[in-house]
Design a protein around this motif. Structure first.
Motif, PDB file in Angstrom:
ATOM      1  N   ALA A  37       0.828  -1.211   0.000  1.00 64.47           N
ATOM      2  CA  ALA A  37       0.000   0.000   0.000  1.00 64.47           C
ATOM      3  C   ALA A  37       0.855   1.250   0.000  1.00 64.47           C
ATOM      4  O   ALA A  37       0.594   2.206  -0.746  1.00 64.47           O
ATOM      5  CB  ALA A  37      -0.927  -0.008   1.220  1.00 64.47           C
ATOM      6  N   ALA A  38       1.895   1.251   0.832  1.00 59.16           N
ATOM      7  CA  ALA A  38       2.766   2.419   0.921  1.00 59.16           C
ATOM      8  C   ALA A  38       3.495   2.675  -0.383  1.00 59.16           C
ATOM      9  O   ALA A  38       3.889   3.808  -0.668  1.00 59.16           O
ATOM     10  CB  ALA A  38       3.775   2.223   2.052  1.00 59.16           C
ATOM     11  N   THR A  39       3.677   1.652  -1.206  1.00 61.50           N
ATOM     12  CA  THR A  39       4.361   1.812  -2.486  1.00 61.50           C
ATOM     13  C   THR A  39       3.406   2.213  -3.595  1.00 61.50           C
ATOM     14  O   THR A  39       3.735   3.048  -4.443  1.00 61.50           O
ATOM     15  CB  THR A  39       5.067   0.501  -2.875  1.00 61.50           C
ATOM     16  OG1 THR A  39       5.971   0.133  -1.822  1.00 61.50           O
ATOM     17  CG2 THR A  39       5.849   0.661  -4.169  1.00 61.50           C
ATOM     18  N   PHE A  40       2.213   1.648  -3.616  1.00 61.21           N
ATOM     19  CA  PHE A  40       1.277   1.932  -4.694  1.00 61.21           C
ATOM     20  C   PHE A  40       0.681   3.329  -4.612  1.00 61.21           C
ATOM     21  O   PHE A  40       0.290   3.902  -5.633  1.00 61.21           O
ATOM     22  CB  PHE A  40       0.160   0.878  -4.733  1.00 61.21           C
ATOM     23  CG  PHE A  40       0.459  -0.263  -5.650  1.00 61.21           C
ATOM     24  CD1 PHE A  40       0.071  -0.227  -6.979  1.00 61.21           C
ATOM     25  CD2 PHE A  40       1.152  -1.367  -5.209  1.00 61.21           C
ATOM     26  CE1 PHE A  40       0.353  -1.267  -7.840  1.00 61.21           C
ATOM     27  CE2 PHE A  40       1.449  -2.425  -6.050  1.00 61.21           C
ATOM     28  CZ  PHE A  40       1.044  -2.375  -7.381  1.00 61.21           C
ATOM     29  N   LEU A  41       0.585   3.900  -3.425  1.00 61.21           N
ATOM     30  CA  LEU A  41       0.034   5.245  -3.319  1.00 61.21           C
ATOM     31  C   LEU A  41       0.884   6.272  -4.071  1.00 61.21           C
ATOM     32  O   LEU A  41       0.340   7.082  -4.836  1.00 61.21           O
ATOM     33  CB  LEU A  41      -0.133   5.631  -1.845  1.00 61.21           C
ATOM     34  CG  LEU A  41      -0.802   6.986  -1.591  1.00 61.21           C
ATOM     35  CD1 LEU A  41      -2.166   7.058  -2.271  1.00 61.21           C
ATOM     36  CD2 LEU A  41      -0.945   7.243  -0.082  1.00 61.21           C
ATOM     37  N   PRO A  42       2.217   6.272  -3.921  1.00 61.54           N
ATOM     38  CA  PRO A  42       3.021   7.187  -4.758  1.00 61.54           C
ATOM     39  C   PRO A  42       2.928   6.883  -6.248  1.00 61.54           C
ATOM     40  O   PRO A  42       2.968   7.805  -7.070  1.00 61.54           O
ATOM     41  CB  PRO A  42       4.448   6.968  -4.242  1.00 61.54           C
ATOM     42  CG  PRO A  42       4.275   6.471  -2.851  1.00 61.54           C
ATOM     43  CD  PRO A  42       3.039   5.627  -2.883  1.00 61.54           C
ATOM     44  N   PHE A  43       2.811   5.596  -6.628  1.00 59.45           N
ATOM     45  CA  PHE A  43       2.588   5.267  -8.039  1.00 59.45           C
ATOM     46  C   PHE A  43       1.357   6.003  -8.560  1.00 59.45           C
ATOM     47  O   PHE A  43       1.362   6.590  -9.637  1.00 59.45           O
ATOM     48  CB  PHE A  43       2.370   3.762  -8.214  1.00 59.45           C
ATOM     49  CG  PHE A  43       3.620   2.924  -8.133  1.00 59.45           C
ATOM     50  CD1 PHE A  43       4.866   3.462  -8.372  1.00 59.45           C
ATOM     51  CD2 PHE A  43       3.534   1.583  -7.829  1.00 59.45           C
ATOM     52  CE1 PHE A  43       6.013   2.690  -8.299  1.00 59.45           C
ATOM     53  CE2 PHE A  43       4.665   0.790  -7.751  1.00 59.45           C
ATOM     54  CZ  PHE A  43       5.914   1.341  -7.987  1.00 59.45           C
ATOM     55  N   PHE A  44       0.289   5.952  -7.759  1.00 57.50           N
ATOM     56  CA  PHE A  44      -0.966   6.587  -8.161  1.00 57.50           C
ATOM     57  C   PHE A  44      -0.820   8.103  -8.223  1.00 57.50           C
ATOM     58  O   PHE A  44      -1.247   8.739  -9.200  1.00 57.50           O
ATOM     59  CB  PHE A  44      -2.075   6.192  -7.184  1.00 57.50           C
ATOM     60  CG  PHE A  44      -3.341   6.994  -7.340  1.00 57.50           C
ATOM     61  CD1 PHE A  44      -4.146   6.834  -8.460  1.00 57.50           C
ATOM     62  CD2 PHE A  44      -3.715   7.924  -6.374  1.00 57.50           C
ATOM     63  CE1 PHE A  44      -5.307   7.583  -8.618  1.00 57.50           C
ATOM     64  CE2 PHE A  44      -4.867   8.663  -6.516  1.00 57.50           C
ATOM     65  CZ  PHE A  44      -5.669   8.501  -7.636  1.00 57.50           C
ATOM     66  N   LEU A  45      -0.242   8.706  -7.195  1.00 59.42           N
ATOM     67  CA  LEU A  45      -0.130  10.160  -7.142  1.00 59.42           C
ATOM     68  C   LEU A  45       0.690  10.702  -8.304  1.00 59.42           C
ATOM     69  O   LEU A  45       0.325  11.704  -8.925  1.00 59.42           O
ATOM     70  CB  LEU A  45       0.492  10.584  -5.808  1.00 59.42           C
ATOM     71  CG  LEU A  45      -0.346  10.324  -4.553  1.00 59.42           C
ATOM     72  CD1 LEU A  45       0.447  10.680  -3.304  1.00 59.42           C
ATOM     73  CD2 LEU A  45      -1.656  11.105  -4.593  1.00 59.42           C
ATOM     74  N   LEU A  46       1.796  10.027  -8.608  1.00 58.53           N
ATOM     75  CA  LEU A  46       2.649  10.507  -9.692  1.00 58.53           C
ATOM     76  C   LEU A  46       1.994  10.299 -11.054  1.00 58.53           C
ATOM     77  O   LEU A  46       2.050  11.180 -11.925  1.00 58.53           O
ATOM     78  CB  LEU A  46       3.998   9.802  -9.636  1.00 58.53           C
ATOM     79  CG  LEU A  46       5.047  10.295 -10.630  1.00 58.53           C
ATOM     80  CD1 LEU A  46       5.267  11.792 -10.494  1.00 58.53           C
ATOM     81  CD2 LEU A  46       6.348   9.550 -10.435  1.00 58.53           C
ATOM     82  N   SER A  47       1.356   9.157 -11.249  1.00 57.73           N
ATOM     83  CA  SER A  47       0.652   8.916 -12.515  1.00 57.73           C
ATOM     84  C   SER A  47      -0.469   9.928 -12.705  1.00 57.73           C
ATOM     85  O   SER A  47      -0.711  10.416 -13.817  1.00 57.73           O
ATOM     86  CB  SER A  47       0.088   7.492 -12.540  1.00 57.73           C
ATOM     87  OG  SER A  47       1.115   6.526 -12.480  1.00 57.73           O
ATOM     88  N   LEU A  48      -1.161  10.263 -11.602  1.00 61.41           N
ATOM     89  CA  LEU A  48      -2.239  11.251 -11.673  1.00 61.41           C
ATOM     90  C   LEU A  48      -1.692  12.627 -12.023  1.00 61.41           C
ATOM     91  O   LEU A  48      -2.263  13.334 -12.867  1.00 61.41           O
ATOM     92  CB  LEU A  48      -2.980  11.290 -10.338  1.00 61.41           C
ATOM     93  CG  LEU A  48      -4.151  12.279 -10.242  1.00 61.41           C
ATOM     94  CD1 LEU A  48      -5.247  11.908 -11.236  1.00 61.41           C
ATOM     95  CD2 LEU A  48      -4.703  12.315  -8.814  1.00 61.41           C
ATOM     96  N   ALA A  49      -0.584  13.016 -11.392  1.00 69.28           N
ATOM     97  CA  ALA A  49       0.017  14.318 -11.689  1.00 69.28           C
ATOM     98  C   ALA A  49       0.434  14.403 -13.151  1.00 69.28           C
ATOM     99  O   ALA A  49       0.232  15.439 -13.812  1.00 69.28           O
ATOM    100  CB  ALA A  49       1.217  14.554 -10.772  1.00 69.28           C
ATOM    101  N   ALA A  50       1.005  13.324 -13.681  1.00 72.51           N
ATOM    102  CA  ALA A  50       1.427  13.317 -15.083  1.00 72.51           C
ATOM    103  C   ALA A  50       0.229  13.422 -16.016  1.00 72.51           C
ATOM    104  O   ALA A  50       0.262  14.151 -17.019  1.00 72.51           O
ATOM    105  CB  ALA A  50       2.221  12.042 -15.374  1.00 72.51           C
TER     106      ALA A  50
END
Length: 506
Positions: free
Chosen positions: A392-405
């Motif tokens: 969970a702690a790893t996938f949340l940054p994946f999501f945030l960065l993909s969303l920002a892009a």
């Protein structure tokens, strides 16, 4: 995917230094990695042995032999994330990618939180890897450890890896390369041997849940979603290639290639071995019943004989060590990237580089933070809960960065301008990455008793949500009190013909 032509025919070292200077930083770390060295960092952290051992017992226990079908889904989802990361890493090949990229794509507060979340995700993932490695050390000597000894052994692993990392990227590369060479050869040979010579079941077992959902009191769909939640752990860590971007030659081209090769090669080996273990296991129903807590070792020793137990334990131990060593190096470089911008606590100390040109301040800080979470293992060997929290702690940054892009693409404030571009496919691939990571964050954070030991306390069941919640609240508190976003500049529109954003220089 297309690759843009080289900008110039300058020597690679000069071009790399010039690009880093254009992005606002001077070369402090030693740039000595080739593409194979960069791939080795990603391969070690994704690690087929670590990934398989971490999820095989939980996956088979929750969904029987059919659990293996969650793995291709997770691999495809993560390949979408790699597509987004490839375009970003090509344009901005910097250590601490999540923070550095988001600060050029999104408002400062959002960007800082993305970097904060990614950083703690890596450090707590290191906690999980160290804790999962500890039992194999005792297994090598035939000892049965207590929870306290497991924690102490995990702390020793963290310290040993810190010492190796402190001697710089060249020693780290050599040791990690040896570890993954042994791991790759052993994984492929064992997987093929189990599949070709020691198979005990027909392929029908790969679609048989063995009544695991009924045994665990979980519906079929919810059980499979639980396996997908845990299975994501087997395909994280490819961003370690990004962490060493400032130490990689021709990083704008080689880092994206390294991420793809690391994830695809590990993915193939994980799926091969997962299928082989199910087909070669003498009694998969025992895993569902909870009487076999180590289906991988059971399948190997049943096929090869008892003599193989010790050598196999050694291979697993080497794999965990290489994984932890490379991941800890990535965490240190992420902290270094935040600290040199002055946006992390005790930045002056954390940003220090030693005479070996290793980020020693980041290494010490990463080790202390990872070790601070180890006492969580004193209560019980809650492997499922630990993996779920780390994922969970790893996938949340994946999501945030993909969303920002994606938002930057749709607003027209970012158009990929690096050596790697997916052209008109970039936006739909980015959108699919947001969908995948967003759904996976929700899926992982959903509290499930099935992923915790029987009778586990409530906080283990809620481990993913509680862990990410605590890290988020701490980040918001620091953001409000210290206001690190004031030290960051947003992206500046570029007046060039490409339309891409100019780098934000501190």
């Amino acid at each position: 995917m297309t690759e843009n032509p080289p900008r110039a025919h300058a020597p690679a070292a000069v071009a790399d230094s010039d690009q880093l200077a254009a992005l606002g930083y001077r070369q402090e770390l030693r740039r000595s990695l080739g593409v194979l060295g960069n791939i080795s960092m990603g391969f070690a952290v994704v690690s087929p042995v670590v990934g398989l051992y971490a999820v095989a017992q939980v996956g088979m226990g929750v969904f029987g032999g059919a659990w293996v079908w969650a793995l291709p889904i997770c691999l495809l989802g993560q390949l979408l994330v790699v597509c987004v990361y490839s375009e970003l890493a090509s344009q901005w090949p910097l250590a601490g990618g999540a923070y550095q990229w988001s600060r050029r794509l999104a408002p400062p507060s959002f960007a800082w939180m993305t970097g904060w979340m990614w950083q703690f995700a890596v450090m707590f993932a290191n906690t999980t890897v160290a804790y999962l490695a500890a039992p194999w050390f005792f297994a090598l000597f035939g000892a049965t450890p207590t929870p306290a000894r497991l924690v102490l052994a995990a702390a020793a692993f963290l310290l040993a890896c810190t010492l190796v990392n402190a001697y710089g990227i060249n020693l780290l590369r050599r040791i990690v390369s040896l570890g993954i060479a042994a791991e790759a050869v052993a994984s492929v040979l064992v997987g093929l041997a189990l599949l070709l010579f020691y198979r005990q079941h027909g392929i029908g077992v790969l679609t048989d849940t063995l009544d695991a959902p009924a045994t665990t009191g979980t519906g079929g769909l919810m059980a499979f979603l639980a396996v997908v939640a845990v299975g994501g752990w087997a395909f994280i860590g490819f961003d370690a290639c990004v962490s060493t971007a400032e130490e990689t030659k021709d990083a704008a081209r080689q880092v994206p290639r390294a991420m793809r090769w690391a994830l695809l090669s590990v993915g193939a080996v994980v799926i091969l071995n997962a299928v082989s273990v199910v087909l070669a296991h003498p009694d998969p129903a025992a895993v569902v019943a909870g009487t076999d807590l180590d289906p991988v070792t059971t399948a190997v020793t049943t096929g090869f004989g008892d003599w193989s137990a010790k050598p196999f334990v050694l291979v697993v131990l080497v794999s965990f060590t290489a994984c932890l060593m490379a991941s800890q190096g990535g965490a240190a470089r992420g902290l270094y990237s935040l600290a040199r911008d002055g946006v992390f606590p005790f930045a002056g100390k954390v940003r220090r580089v030693n005479r070996h040109r290793a980020p020693i301040g980041g290494l010490v800080a990463a080790t202390l933070i990872s070790a601070a979470a180890l006492p969580l293992g004193l209560e019980s060997t809650a492997i499922g809960s630990l993996i779920t929290f780390g994922t969970a702690a790893t996938f949340l940054p994946f999501f945030l960065l993909s969303l920002a892009a994606l938002i930057a693409r749709l607003r027209g404030t970012w158009r990929p301008g690096g050596a790697v571009s997916y052209g008109r496919w970039g936006t739909p691939l980015n959108a699919l990455a947001v969908l995948w990571t967003g759904l996976e964050v929700l899926n992982i954070c959903w509290p499930r008793a099935v992923l915790a030991p029987p009778g586990a306390p409530w906080y283990q069941v809620w481990a993913a949500l509680l862990g990410t919640g605590v890290v988020t609240l701490l980040g918001i508190g620091y953001l409000l009190l210290r206001r690190p976003q004031r030290l960051m500049r947003g992206p500046v529109p570029d007046r060039s013909d490409t339309g891409e954003l100019a780098p934000a220089v501190l």
